[in-house]
Motif scaffolding. Structure first.
Motif: not given
Length: 1851
Positions: A191, A228, A231, A233-234, A237, A278, A284-285
Motif C-alpha cells: 500500500s 478496501h 483500514d 487499504e482504505s 485509497l 465509495l 466504506k473507508p
C-alpha cells in the motif's frame, strides 16, 4: 573445438573480472561483450551456452563495477540490435531476482532503459503483455521489496521520455502495471508503494498539464479498483484520492480551462463520481466520509474558481450528498456534508443568475429537505445552524416550485452514480407520471396483492405513495405470503431514503395526501424516524401557514399524522409537548378544538396519553366552554371516540357523557347519545336504566336530524331486553317508526341518514315486538315501502322486510291443503261440459268428433282395476273402434287450420289410450319404460294399419293421430318416433294421394320437434323431404302443408348442437357441408319463393325482406297460372304460417332484423281494401296472404315482445283486426273466400288478444275487449260455416284456449282470481284472470255452451262443442305430459299464505303495477327493485303468474315516459328481476323459463351489458337449476359467444369486452368453488376457461396506462379461477409447447402460459414447475410478452424459499454464459435482485432499468446475510458472462466489422452490445472483492467499449 575455445576465452575474461581493480574489471567486461558482438551467429548469444553463461556471470557478479558495466553493455547490445528487448529484459529480471539489495537500483534502471527503448522503437510493444505478469514493471514489482523506489523513478522517466510517443501509448503501457499495483495492495509495504507511485505520477503530471489529462484519467479510473477490506487499504485509497485531487486542481488551474466539456472537466467529474460512490460501499473507508466530502468540495471549488457553470453532473453530486447526509451519524460528517451542500447551492444560484433562460433545473434540492429536517434535532449547534440555513433556502425553492410544477426538468439519462441516479430517476418518474406514460415501480407491479378500504379511484390506488403505504402496512403485519420478506439492510438506511422520497411528494398537489399516509406507514415500521417525522410535520405545517394554507386538506392530514407517531412510548412526551400550546385556555377555539381531537387520536395510538386527555374531558370543561361551540363539539367528539374505542375507559367519563346529553346544542347532544350507545353496545351499562334518565332530557329530534340519527343509534340497543321492559320498548319502537317514516319535502342527506338509522335499529327488534308496538303495522309497513323511492332508505328498509318475511314463514299456520276449487264461473261451466253434452243429450262421439277427442275417455270403466291380457285387448279394441269412428266423422275440409285443431284434439285421445294401456300393464311389468315403448309401438302399428286401409278422410286423421302419439310419448321412445316418421315419409312422397301428402307434411313437421339432436339422419330426411315436396308438388294445399311443416321444423333448429357430423349418412342423400344453419336458410328461401309464386303481389315485399333472394326469385318464378283463391287459399295460409314460425330459427341464427322484417311484412298484409261491394280476381289473390298473416301475426308479435326485439304497437294491431272483421261482416258475403277470410280474421284477433295479455306487459281497456267480443259474437251468430266456427274459436282463444297452438309454445297463464279490482277499467293479464271481464267471459262461454247443447244445426253444434272442448283442454292441460304449464307452485300452496302476510302483499303489489300506472301513478323503478330484493330472500313465494309479473318488471321502462326513471335505475330493476328468478327458479317455473330464455345464445348476445355481466357472474347459480343437457348447451353457447367471429361480443369496446371476460371468470370461479366434484360443471367450465385464457391480454408493465390497469385486474381474477381448477387439467392446459426451445424461439402464447404458471406458484404449483422451464424462460428474446413473463416469474420466486431463489440466481448467471440472448438472463437477474434487495421500493420495472440498476441491486442483495453464501459463485459466473459479452462487443467494434461467431450470441443483441458490456463490467467491478486475484486482474484489464449517447437504451 571452436566452442571449447570460445568457452575458454570467455573464462579468461571472466577471471579478469575478479581482479580487485575496478578499471580492469570494467575493461574485462567490455572486452567480453566486444567478443560477443564479433562472434559469428553460431557462436553468438542466441545459441552459444558459453556466451549466455558468461553474460549471466557478469550480471551476477558481486563486484559493483562488473555488474554496472554488464548492464550498460547489455543495454548497448539491445540498442544495437544484437539482442531483442525481451531477451535483454529476461536477463535483467533474472539477475534482479538474485542480486544483493545494493544492486537492485542498477538492474531496475536497466530494465527501465530497455522498456523506454522498446516503446520508442515500436509503440505497439506495450500492448503485448498477456497475462499481466509478463509486464516488465509487474515482474520487477513481484521480485522484491527493494525495487519500489527505483521502480517509481523508472515509471516517471518512462512517462517523461515517452510522452513524445503520445499519452495514449503511455497509458496503454502503464495501465496493466498500475492496476496490478493497486490490486496487489495487500500489505503495508504494498500500500505504501501504491501511494508513493500515485503521488509521484500525480506530481510529475503537474509539470506538463496540457499532456497529462490522459494519464490523469487513467489514475482516476484506477480508483475503482482499490481494495478496501481493511483500514490500511482504505487509508491507501483515501490518500491516493487526495493526491489525485491535488494534481487535478493544479492542472486545471494551469490550463485555465473554461469549457465545461473539456477533458479536464470530464476527468474532474469522473473523479467526483468515483469518490462519492465509495460512500455507499458496504465496507466504506474508516473515517472516509468526511475526507471524501472534503475532497469533493475541493474539486468543485476548483471548477467554480475557473468560472465553470453548474452542470447536471453537479446536480447528481447534490443527490449523492443528500443520500450520504441521511446515512452518516457523526457531527463532523454532518458538517462536511452540509458545507458541501451549501457550496453547491450557492454555486447553482450563481450559475442560474448568470445564465437566465438557459439554466436547467432538476429539483435535486428537494431530496435533502428531509435529511435537513432530521438534523434539526441534532445536539450540535453548528449542525443545526447550517441545516436551518440550508432548509430556509430550500423552502424558497419549494415556494417557486409550487407556482409551476413543470419548472422541474428531467436530466439526461445516466448509467452511473449508482444509488443517486436511482433516487433521482424515481423522483422524476413520480413527479411527471401524470403527464406521460412511464414505467411502473416494483411496488405498483405488486399492487394487485394489496387490499384497502380506501375509497379511491383506480388510478389513485396505483400511485407509488399509496402502494408504498399498503406495502409497508403488509410488512408491519408480518404477512409475507404475497410479498418478499424485507432484507435486514432495509432498516439500515432504506427507510430514510423512502422518507426523503415521500416527503418530496408532499409538495405535489396530486400526491400530497397519500404521501402523508406513506410517511405514517414508514413511522410505524421504523420508530427511529419518529422525531424526524415530527419535525417534518411541523416544517410543512409552518410552510402551509406561511403560504396562507393553500391546501387545507394537506394541513389536516399532517396534523392527523401526529397521533400515529405516538405508537412508540418515547414519542408521547414530545407530541404532548407539541400539542399542549394548542390547549391553553386563551387559545383560539379552532386551535383548542383541534388539539383536543389530536390528543384523542393520540390516546387511540398509545394509552399513555389518557391521563392528559381525561383532564380535558371533565364535566366542568363543557360548562366552561359553553359559549365556544367549536370547543364543545371537539370535546364531545372525543368523548364519543373514547367510548367507541375503549368502553371501559368510557365508563370513567360517564359524568362527561351526562353533561353532553344535558347540553342544549344539537350536535353536542347527539354526540352524547352516541357515546351512551357505545357503552350500551358493550353492555357496560344497562340500556333501560340509562334510558329512564336520558328520556327526559332529549331535545326535539323532529327538527334536528343529527339528534334523530344519534337517538336511533342509541335506541337500537333496547332490543336486547325488549320483552322484559315491554312498555318502554313499545315507546322506543314508536319513536324509531316515527323517525323512519317522517316525510320531508326534499330528501336532505341528514334526514335520510336519520331515517335509515331508524329502520336499521328497528331491524334489531323482534318482529312480534314491532307488530305489537305499532298499530296496523303490516299495512303501514307495506305503504311505507312501496311509496319510498330513495335508494338509501330502501336499502335500510330491506333488512327489516327480510326479517319480517322470515318471521312470517317460521310462524305460518300449518293448515291442511284442500283440493283446488274452481274460482272462475267459466271453469265451473267447463267442469260440467262433458256430462251436459254427451250424457244428457245422448250424443255419440261421432256426432261431435272434435269435442269427443278432447273430452271423452274411452277406457271401459269396469276394467280400471284389472290387469289381465284380455282386458288389455278390450281396452285396445275400444280405442281402436273409437279411432275409426271419429277419424271417419272428423272432416278437415282442406282447411289447414282445422287440421291443426284436429291434431290438437287427437293429443288427449292418444294420451288417454296410451295411459290406459300402460296403467293396466304396469302391474305385471318389471320394465315400465320398455313396456311403454312396446305399447306405443303396438298403437302405432294399429294406426298405420287403419290409415293404410281407410278412405282419404280417415288417412288424414290417422296422420294427425300418429303425430299426436309422438307428441305425448316419453323421450325414451325415440324408436317409435323414428318408425312413425318413416311411415309418414312414405305418404309424403305419394303425389297421387293429396290427402295423405298434406296431412303427412303437417304431421312430419310436428314429429321433427320430437327428434333429438343425435337423430341426424331422421332430421335430415324429414327436412329434405318437406323441401323437396314443397318444390315439386302441383297441389297448393300440399305446398301449404309442407310450408307449415317446415315452420314447425324451424322450432327445433339452431337451439341445440348443429348437424355437423354427417359421417353416418349416405353421401347421395345429403349434400356436402349440410348443416342446420343452411337448412334454416333453405326453409326461409323456399317459403319466400313459393309465396312469391302463388301471390305475385308479395314479390316486392319479400324482396325487401331479403335482398339475397332477388336473383333466385327472378329465375324461378313461372308466369301464368296462379292459384284458385277459393280452393287453395288455405295452402297459401300454410306457407304464410310457415314463414311466421320460421322466426324462431332466424332468431336463433342471430337474424333479429329478419324477424322484425317478417313482423312488419305480416302487418303490412293485414290491410285489405274493402271499398265497394265487389272485388276483382286480382284483388282476391291477396286474401290468402291476409288470412295467413291474421293467424301468424299473434305468434310473431308475442315472440318479438317476449324476446324484447321491439315494442308492439298493440293499439294499431288490435284496431286493424277489429276493423278487418267489421268490414268483412258488413260485406255479408257467403262465398267460401270471404267465409274463410272471416274465420281467419276472428281466430287471429282472439289469439292476438290472448297472446299479448298473457305476456302481461300491455294493458287493454275493458271496453276494447268487450268490443272485440261483440264482433266475434256477431260473427258466429250471423255468419255461415266455417266463419261462425272462426268466431267461436276467436272467443275461446281470447279466453286462452290456444286453438291451433299445437306446440304450446308459451305456458298458459294462471286464471286464479287473486283479489283483483272488480271495477278496473283495464285488463293487464289473461281475460279469465280479470274480474272486470268475468261477466263478459262467462256470458260468452255460456252462449257457446248453449249452442253446443241446444242448437238444432248439427254443424254449428259440432263447432261450438269443439271450441269449448279446446278451451277446457287448455285449462286442464296440467294433466297431460309435455303440456304442463310452467307454474311449479300450485294454487293450493297459495292457500297457505295469509292475505295479511308481507310476502303476499308484496306479490300482489308487484302484480298490480300496471293497474297503479292506469291510475296515474308512476312507481319508481328503485322501489320495484327493492321489493324484488326482498322477495329474493323470501323462503317461498305464492302461486302467481310469475311469468307475467317478471316480464312486466323486466320491460318496465317500456311502459313509462316519466323522466324520474333514470337509466341506471331501470338497469338495476332488470338485474333484480334476474336475481329473483335465480333465487326461486328451482320452485317457480316461469323464473326458470326466463333464465333459460335469457341465457340462450340467440338472446344472450342481445342483452344489455349489465345483464350479460350479471348472468356471467352468476353462472354458478344457473348451474344449480339447469339440467345436465341444458348445462352443456349453456357453456357451449358462452364459449361460442366469446370465440365466434360473428358474435356481438366483438362489437364492444375493449373496456366492455374486458368487463364481460372478468364477469365470466368470476362466475366460473364460483362454479369451481361451489361444485368441485360435479363432473358436468367442471368439464364444461374447463372448456370455457381455455377459451377465456386465449383472450387474456398480455401484461405490459408500463405504469399507469389504462391498458396495464385493466389487464392486471383481469389476470388477477383469471388466476383465482385457475387456482380452483382440477390439478390434472391445469397441468395439461398450461403445458408449455417444446418448440426449438434451445434456440431461443418462443411466442406470446407460450409467454402467457408461463406467466399463468408463475401466478399459480404457491397456489396450485410448486416452484419446481418453473424450474423445469428454466432454460426456456431465460433463453428467449426479450419482447413485450416475454418481458412480462419474466416479471411474473421473478415475482413468483420472490416469495419462494431462500434456497430456491439463490439457485435460480446462480442458474440465471450460468445460462447467461451460454445463451443466445444473454440480456434476457441478465434482465431476470436484475428483476430478482431488484425485488429482493433493500432498495426495492425505489426501483422501476423496465427492461432497460433493471439492467442499468444491476450494479446497485446485485451488490445490495448479496450484502444481505441470507444471500452472502452465494456471493463468490455469483461473482465467478458473472465474470464468465462479463468476459464473454465484452469480448463479443469488442469484436463487433473491430474495423473488419465481422463479429466473432464463437460466442454464439444472436444478432438481435447487437444493438445493446455496448450497454450490456458496460453494465456487466460495472456489476462485476462492484463484486470484485468476491473474485480471486487472477480474475480481478483480468477484469481490470478487460477492454470495455465506452458508452456513447443513446447507448444506455437496451432494446
Amino acid at each position: 573445438m571452436e566452442s571449447s575455445a570460445a568457452g575458454a576465452s570467455y573464462g579468461q575474461l571472466l577471471e579478469k573480472t575478479r581482479l580487485p581493480a575496478p578499471s580492469f574489471q570494467r575493461l574485462a567486461v567490455t572486452t567480453l561483450f566486444r567478443k560477443l558482438r564479433s562472434a559469428s551467429p553460431a557462436l553468438g548469444l542466441d545459441s552459444a551456452p558459453a556466451a549466455r553463461d558468461a553474460l549471466a556471470t557478469c550480471l551476477a557478479s558481486p563486484a559493483v563495477p562488473v555488474a554496472d558495466q554488464a548492464v550498460r553493455e547489455l543495454c548497448l547490445l539491445v540498442k544495437d540490435g544484437f539482442l531483442t528487448a525481451s531477451q535483454g529484459l529476461i536477463e535483467l529480471h533474472a539477475a534482479l531476482e538474485g542480486c544483493p539489495p545494493g544492486f537492485v537500483p542498477l538492474f531496475v534502471k536497466g530494465i527501465g532503459f530497455l522498456v523506454r527503448f522498446a516503446s520508442s522503437a515500436d509503440p505497439s510493444w506495450g500492448r503485448r503483455f498477456d497475462p499481466v505478469e509478463l509486464h516488465p514493471f509487474v515482474k520487477v514489482l513481484l521480485c522484491r521489496v527493494e525495487v519500489h523506489q527505483e521502480l517509481i523513478n523508472q515509471v516517471l522517466l518512462y512517462i517523461v521520455q515517452s510522452k513524445s510517443l503520445g499519452m495514449v501509448t503511455v497509458t496503454v503501457f502503464l495501465r496493466p502495471f498500475l492496476l496490478f499495483s493497486i490490486l496487489h495492495t495487500s500489505s503495508t509495504t504494498s500500500s505504501s508503494f501504491t501511494r508513493d507511485l500515485i503521488s509521484s505520477i500525480a506530481s510529475i503530471l503537474c509539470s506538463f498539464p496540457s499532456e497529462s489529462i490522459a494519464i490523469l484519467k487513467l489514475l482516476v479510473g484506477c480508483l475503482k479498483y482499490f481494495p478496501h477490506t481493511n483500514d490500511e487499504e482504505s487509508k491507501c485509497l483515501l490518500v491516493s484520492a487526495e493526491y489525485l485531487v491535488d494534481a487535478l486542481v493544479v492542472i486545471m488551474r494551469q490550463m485555465c480551462c473554461s469549457m465545461k466539456n473539456s477533458d479536464a472537466t470530464v476527468c474532474c467529474n469522473n473523479l467526483l463520481e468515483n469518490l462519492l460512490s465509495l460512500c455507499t460501499l458496504p465496507g466504506k473507508p474508516w473515517g472516509g466520509t468526511e475526507t471524501i466530502l472534503e475532497l469533493s468540495k475541493r474539486l468543485l471549488a476548483a471548477q467554480r474558481e475557473l468560472g465553470l457553470p453548474f452542470l447536471s453532473e453537479h446536480a447528481m453530486v447534490t443527490v449523492f450528498v443528500s443520500i450520504v447526509l441521511s446515512k452518516v451519524e457523526f457531527e463532523h460528517e454532518h458538517l462536511s456534508a452540509l458545507k458541501l451542500l451549501t457550496y453547491l447551492y450557492n454555486w447553482k444560484n450563481e450559475s442560474e443568475n448568470n445564465n437566465k433562460g438557459t439554466f436547467c433545473y432538476y429539483g435535486e434540492e428537494l431530496l435533502y429537505i428531509f435529511p435537513l429536517i432530521n438534523l434539526l434535532s441534532s445536539p450540535s449547534r453548528s449542525v443545526k445552524t447550517l441545516a436551518s440555513q440550508l432548509l430556509s433556502r430550500a423552502t424558497r425553492i419549494v415556494s417557486d416550485l409550487a407556482v409551476d410544477l413543470r419548472s422541474v426538468q428531467i436530466p439526461p439519462a445516466q448509467t452511473s452514480m449508482g444509488l443517486g441516479s436511482v433516487l433521482l430517476r424515481l423522483w422524476h418518474h413520480l413527479w411527471f407520471q401524470e403527464q406521460f406514460c412511464s414505467p411502473c415501480s416494483f411496488l405498483i407491479g405488486d399492487g394487485g396483492n394489496f387490499h384497502s378500504g380506501h375509497k379511491l379511484n383506480r388510478r389513485e390506488k396505483m400511485y407509488w405513495t399509496f402502494q408504498l403505504k399498503e406495502y409497508l402496512s403488509t410488512v408491519s403485519s408480518q404477512n409475507f405470503g404475497s410479498i418478499p420478506k424485507l432484507p435486514e439492510s432495509f432498516f439500515r438506511g432504506s427507510t430514510s431514503l423512502l422518507s426523503s422520497m415521500a416527503s418530496i411528494l408532499l409538495f405535489h398537489p396530486r400526491f400530497r395526501v397519500s404521501a402523508v399516509d406513506s410517511l405514517a406507514a414508514i413511522s410505524s415500521l421504523d420508530h427511529k424516524l419518529g422525531i424526524p417525522f415530527l419535525l417534518t410535520v411541523l416544517f410543512h405545517s409552518n410552510m402551509l401557514c406561511r403560504n396562507d394554507c393553500n391546501s387545507p386538506e394537506l394541513f389536516i392530514r399532517l396534523l392527523e399524522m401526529l397521533p400515529s407517531l405516538a405508537t412508540h412510548s418515547t414519542m408521547v412526551p414530545l407530541i404532548l409537548q407539541t400539542l399542549l400550546p394548542m390547549l391553553h385556555a386563551n387559545s383560539k377555539p379552532v386551535l383548542y378544538g383541534t388539539g383536543v381531537r389530536l390528543l384523542c387520536k393520540m390516546w387511540v395510538a398509545n394509552d399513555l396519553a389518557f391521563g392528559t386527555m381525561q383532564g380535558l374531558l371533565e364535566p366542568k370543561a363543557f360548562s366552561h366552554f359553553t359559549s365556544q361551540r367549536e370547543i364543545c363539539i371537539s370535546l364531545a367528539a372525543s368523548v364519543r371516540d373514547v367510548c367507541s374505542h375503549n368502553p371501559d375507559r368510557g365508563v370513567d367519563l360517564i359524568l362527561s357523557i351526562s353533561s353532553l346529553i344535558e347540553n342544549r346544542d344539537s350536535v353536542v347532544h347527539a354526540f352524547g347519545l352516541e357515546s351512551l350507545a357505545y357503552l350500551c353496545e358493550a353492555d357496560v351499562i344497562d340500556f333501560y336504566t340509562a334510558w329512564d334518565v336520558v328520556s327526559d332530557q332529549l331535545l326535539d329530534y323532529s327538527s334536528a336530524p343529527i339528534v334523530a340519527h344519534s337517538l336511533c343509534i342509541l335506541l337500537r340497543w333496547g332490543a336486547m331486553d325488549a320483552e322484559v321492559y315491554s312498555e318502554a320498548s313499545k315507546s322506543i319502537i314508536n319513536i324509531l317508526w316515527e323517525i323512519g317514516t317522517s316525510r320531508r319535502e326534499n330528501y336532505e342527506s341528514p334526514w335520510v341518514k336519520a331515517q335509515a338509522a331508524a329502520f336499521e335499529s328497528l331491524s334489531h327488534y323482534e318482529v312480534i315486538n314491532v307488530q305489537e308496538a305499532i298499530p296496523e303495522f303490516k299495512r303501514k309497513n307495506l305503504e311505507q315501502l312501496v311509496s319510498e323511492n330513495n335508494v338509501e332508505l330502501l336499502n335500510a328498509m330491506e333488512k327489516l322486510e327480510v326479517k319480517i318475511l322470515e318471521f312470517e314463514h317460521i310462524n305460518r299456520r300449518r293448515a291442511l291443503k284442500q283440493k283446488r276449487v274452481a274460482v272462475h264461473k267459466v271453469e265451473k261451466l267447463l267442469d260440467v261440459f262433458p256430462q251436459a253434452i254427451f250424457l244428457q243429450g245422448k250424443l255419440k262421439a261421432a256426432e261431435l268428433p272434435g269435442a269427443a277427442l278432447s273430452t271423452l275417455v274411452f277406457t271401459p270403466k269396469e276394467l280400471n282395476s284389472l290387469a289381465a291380457n284380455k282386458d288389455l285387448r278390450k281396452v285396445h279394441v275400444a280405442y281402436e273402434r273409437a279411432l275409426v269412428e271419429i277419424a271417419e266423422s272428423l272432416h278437415v275440409s282442406r282447411n289447414i287450420f282445422i287440421a291443426l285443431l284436429a291434431l290438437q284434439s287427437w293429443k288427449p285421445f292418444m294420451h288417454n289410450w296410451l295411459e290406459a294401456m300402460v296403467t293396466l300393464d304396469d302391474a305385471k311389468s318389471s320394465s315400465p319404460l320398455y313396456n311403454s315403448s312396446k305399447i306405443a309401438n303396438d298403437i302405432l302399428k294399429t294406426l298405420c294399419k287403419v290409415g293404410a286401409e281407410g278412405i282419404p278422410r280417415i288417412s288424414s286423421n290417422i296422420a294427425f293421430a300418429i303425430a299426436a302419439l309422438c307428441m305425448v310419448l316419453h323421450s325414451s321412445a325415440h324408436m317409435v318416433v323414428s318408425s312413425a316418421s318413416e311411415f309418414l315419409l312414405r305418404w309424403l312422397f305419394e303425389y297421387e294421394h293429396e290427402q295423405r301428402q298434406w296431412s303427412a307434411a303437417i304431421s312430419l313437421g310436428l314429429i321433427f320437434t320430437r327428434f333429438d339432436a343425435t337423430d341426424r339422419k331422421q332430421r335430415f330426411e324429414v327436412a329434405n323431404g318437406l323441401l323437396k315436396v314443397l318444390c315439386n308438388s302441383k297441389s297448393y294445399l300440399v305446398k301449404g302443408a309442407c310450408g307449415l311443416g317446415l315452420g314447425f321444423v324451424c322450432q327445433n333448429l339452431l337451439n341445440r348442437n348443429t348437424i355437423e357430423d354427417n359421417a353416418d349418412l349416405n353421401i347421395e342423400m345429403q349434400p356436402s357441408g349440410y348443416t342446420e344453419t343452411s337448412l334454416a336458410q333453405s326453409v326461409f328461401s323456399s317459403l319466400s319463393l313459393r309465396i312469391s309464386e302463388l301471390c305475385p303481389s308479395a314479390i316486392d315485399s319479400l324482396k325487401n325482406l331479403n335482398g339475397n333472394l332477388h336473383q333466385s326469385m327472378s329465375s324461378n318464378l313461372l308466369p301464368g297460372d296462379y292459384c284458385n283463391v277459393e280452393e287453395d287459399a288455405w295452402g297459401i295460409v300454410g306457407l304464410v304460417l310457415g314463414l311466421g314460425y320460421s322466426v324462431v330459427a332466424l332468431y336463433h341464427f342471430g337474424l333479429c332484423d329478419a324477424v322484425l322484417n317478417i313482423k312488419d311484412l305480416l302487418l303490412s298484409w293485414i290491410s285489405y281494401d274493402f271499398s265497394g261491394h265487389s272485388l276483382s280476381v286480382s284483388d282476391e289473390s291477396d286474401i290468402p296472404l291476409c288470412m295467413g298473416s291474421c293467424i301468424a301475426l299473434p305468434f310473431v308479435a308475442a315472440f318479438c315482445q317476449r324476446h324484447e326485439l321491439t315494442k308492439i304497437d298493440f293499439d294499431l294491431l288490435y284496431g286493424r283486426y277489429c276493423l278487418l272483421i267489421s268490414q268483412l261482416l258488413n260485406l255479408k258475403k257467403s262465398g267460401a273466400v270471404y267465409q274463410n277470410f272471416l274465420m281467419a280474421s276472428c281466430i287471429g284477433a282472439g289469439s292476438f288478444l290472448s297472446c299479448i295479455l298473457d305476456i302481461g306487459v300491455h294493458t287493454v281497456k275493458i271496453d276494447d275487449v268487450k268490443h272485440l267480443m261483440e264482433i266475434l259474437r256477431s260473427t258466429y251468430n250471423l255468419s255461415y260455416p266455417p266463419a261462425c266456427f272462426g268466431g267461436m274459436l276467436g272467443v275461446v282463444n281470447a279466453l286462452g284456449a290456444g286453438a291451433g297452438d299445437v306446440l304450446h309454445m308459451y305456458p298458459l297463464a294462471t286464471i286464479s282470481q287473486l283479489n283483483y279490482d272488480q271495477e278496473s277499467m283495464f285488463v293487464s293479464g289473461p281475460v279469465l284472470s280479470s274480474p272486470a271481464c268475468e261477466i263478459l267471459a262467462t256470458s260468452m262461454a255460456q252462449e257457446i255452451f248453449l249452442i253446443a247443447k241446444d242448437s238444432s244445426d248439427l254443424q254449428i253444434k259440432k263447432y261450438a262443442a269443439w271450441a269449448l272442448s279446446l278451451l277446457r283442454l287448455r285449462l286442464q292441460s296440467s294433466e297431460l305430459p309435455n303440456l304442463s304449464s310452467q307454474n311449479v307452485s300450485t294454487s293450493s300452496n297459495s292457500q297457505t299464505f295469509e292475505e295479511e302476510s308481507l310476502v303476499w302483499r308484496l306479490c300482489m303489489w308487484l302484480r298490480d303495477i300496471n293497474k297503479i300506472k292506469e291510475e296515474g301513478e308512476v312507481v319508481d323503478a328503485n322501489t320495484i327493485a327493492s321489493v324484488l330484493r326482498c322477495l329474493c330472500k323470501a323462503p317461498r313465494l305464492p302461486a302467481l303468474d310469475w311469468g307475467v309479473v317478471i316480464r312486466r318488471c323486466m320491460q318496465y321502462d317500456l311502459n313509462l315516459t316519466s323522466e324520474m326513471q333514470m337509466p341506471h335505475a331501470i338497469q338495476s330493476l332488470r338485474i333484480e328481476c334476474l336475481n329473483l328468478s335465480l333465487a326461486h327458479a328451482s320452485n317457480v317455473g316461469p323464473f326458470l323459463h326466463l333464465v333459460d330464455e335469457l341465457s340462450d345464445s340467440s338472446r344472450f348476445g342481445r342483452l344489455e351489458l349489465n345483464l350479460q355481466t350479471f348472468l356471467l357472474q352468476h353462472v354458478s347459480n344457473i348451474c344449480k337449476i339447469f339440467s345436465s343437457q341444458r348445462l352443456e348447451k349453456l357453456f357451449s353457447d358462452l364459449a361460442e359467444y366469446f370465440s365466434s367471429s360473428s358474435s356481438s361480443y366483438l362489437t364492444y369496446e375493449p373496456e366492455k369486452k374486458k368487463l364481460l371476460r372478468v364477469s365470466f371468470w368470476n362466475g366460473l370461479h364460483q362454479c369451481l368453488v361451489e361444485a368441485p366434484k360435479e363432473f358436468i360443471i367442471i368439464s364444461n367450465a374447463e372448456k370455457c376457461m381455455v377459451c377465456l385464457f386465449h383472450l387474456l391480454p398480455t401484461l405490459i408493465y408500463d405504469g399507469l396506462s389504462e391498458e396495464y390497469i385493466e389487464s392486471k385486474g383481469e389476470w388477477s381474477v383469471a388466476t383465482s379461477c385457475f387456482s380452483e381448477a382440477p390439478k390434472e387439467w391445469l397441468v395439461d392446459m398450461l403445458q408449455v409447447p417444446v418448440l426449438r426451445q434451445f434456440h431461443g424461439e418462443h411466442n406470446s402464447f407460450t409467454a402467457k402460459i408461463i406467466s399463468a404458471k408463475a401466478k399459480l406458484i404457491g397456489r396450485r404449483f410448486p416452484v419446481s414447475e418453473l424450474s423445469e422451464l428454466k432454460f426456456q424462460i431465460l433463453n428467449g428474446k426479450t419482447e413485450d410478452a416475454w418481458w412480462s413473463m419474466l416479471v411474473e416469474v421473478a415475482k413468483a420466486l420472490s416469495v419462494a424459499e431462500g434456497r430456491v431463489k439463490r439457485q435460480w440466481l446462480l442458474d440465471a448467471f450460468e445460462i447467461s454464459c451460454v445463451s443466445e440472448y444473454p440480456s434476457t438472463a441478465l434482465r431476470f437477474v436484475g428483476l430478482i435482485s431488484s425485488i429482493c434487495c433493500a432498495y426495492m421500493p425505489l426501483l422501476i420495472i423496465d427492461p432497460t432499468t433493471v439492467l442499468s440498476d444491476l450494479p446497485v441491486t446485485l451488490p445490495s442483495l448479496l450484502s444481505d446475510s441470507s444471500w452472502s453464501s452465494i456471493a463468490a459463485p455469483v461473482a465467478d459466473k458473472l465474470w464468465i458472462s462479463t468476459e464473454r459479452i465484452c469480448v463479443w462487443a469488442e469484436h463487433l467494434g473491430d474495423s473488419s466489422g465481422v463479429p466473432a461467431q464463437k460466442n454464439n450470441i444472436d444478432a438481435s443483441e447487437i444493438n445493446s452490445s455496448v450497454f450490456l458490456s458496460r453494465i456487466t463490467f460495472e456489476t462485476c467491478l462492484a463484486l470484485k472483492e468476491f473474485l480471486p486475484f487472477e480474475n480481478q486482474l483480468k477484469l481490470a484489464n478487460l477492454e470495455v467499449v465506452e458508452l456513447q449517447d443513446g447507448d444506455h437504451q437496451c432494446k
